[in-house]
Scaffold this active site. Sequence first.
Site, PDB file in Angstrom:
ATOM      1  N   GLY A   1      -0.838  -1.730  15.055  1.00  0.00           N
ATOM      2  CA  GLY A   1      -0.398  -1.748  13.667  1.00  0.00           C
ATOM      3  C   GLY A   1       0.104  -0.387  13.237  1.00  0.00           C
TER       4      GLY A   1
ATOM      5  N   GLY B   1       1.160  -0.049   9.505  1.00  0.00           N
ATOM      6  CA  GLY B   1       1.320  -0.120   8.058  1.00  0.00           C
ATOM      7  C   GLY B   1       0.314   0.742   7.323  1.00  0.00           C
TER       8      GLY B   1
ATOM      9  N   LYS C   1       0.791  -1.226   0.000  1.00  0.00           N
ATOM     10  CA  LYS C   1       0.000   0.000   0.000  1.00  0.00           C
ATOM     11  C   LYS C   1       0.825   1.279   0.000  1.00  0.00           C
ATOM     12  CE  LYS C   1      -4.187  -1.932   2.037  1.00  0.00           C
ATOM     13  NZ  LYS C   1      -5.280  -1.711   3.005  1.00  0.00           N
TER      14      LYS C   1
ATOM     15  N   MET D   1      -2.717   0.110   6.032  1.00  0.00           N
ATOM     16  CA  MET D   1      -4.096   0.066   6.508  1.00  0.00           C
ATOM     17  C   MET D   1      -4.224   0.769   7.851  1.00  0.00           C
ATOM     18  SD  MET D   1      -7.140  -0.860   5.788  1.00  0.00           S
ATOM     19  CE  MET D   1      -8.740  -1.271   6.509  1.00  0.00           C
TER      20      MET D   1
END
Length: 273
Positions: free
Chosen positions: A131, A133, A72, A135
């Site tokens: 998280g 990253g 992404k 997303m």
Amino acid sequence: MTTRLTIGRDTTLCMSLSGRPGSFGSRFHNHLYAALGLDWIYKAFSTSDLPAAIGGVRALGIRGCAISMPFKEAVIPLLDALAPSARAIESVNTIVNDDGRLTGHNTDYAAVRTLLERHAIAPSTRFVLRGSGGMAKAVATALRDAGFRDGVIVARNETSGPALAKALGFAWQRDVAGVRAPMLVNVTPLGMTGPDAQALAFDDETIAAAEIAFDVVAMPPETPFVARARALGKKVITGDEVIVLQAVDQFVLYTGITPSPEQIAAAARHALT
């Protein structure tokens, strides 16, 4: 369901690129193509050569390409332009090809904003998001833009974790030990089909102390985290809700057609079973 048209030279191709290709996108989009009588087809791929794959999207006239982990952010330098949704987050989950010009979008962001409103989650709710990253950027930015101010980003990566937290005005810590909040958000592969399938994103004590469990993992929708939270009577937001909303936005970007709620519901049932 209408049977799809025979594939021919005029068939329009859309695709997805993921480190772990799944079947949801293919089943969802192809179901809608058939229901609407469109001469289109959708296929999932993985790659070890992202620049070559994106070059293929451009050179072969592939109309749309969904982008999933771990591509992404890495895909951004390979594109010609970013829509505001992707530029603000610096993360792309959708590419639209207009005659060889590739524009990156992010439909995850809009999906999360919609779900926060749909589930009536108060912006005053403290959250812990695991998280850092692409997303995670979309989810954390959606939270910030929805008015959430009291949050902690938990990420082992000591570069991307603190950077994401600082950019959005949240706290950061390296692991989940001792962290507590009314809303827990998992934006990691923990619980996803594959090697992490049995992993819990948060420990039992942390889940028990929470009120809301939000897992963006869509396959399976009932992750160990979701199952544990549901068993404890917590409010649950599942990844299949996210994946359907973002897929509808992708479909509209690719085709210019907005399916009816009934068609969307039928495609979601088909894709998730």
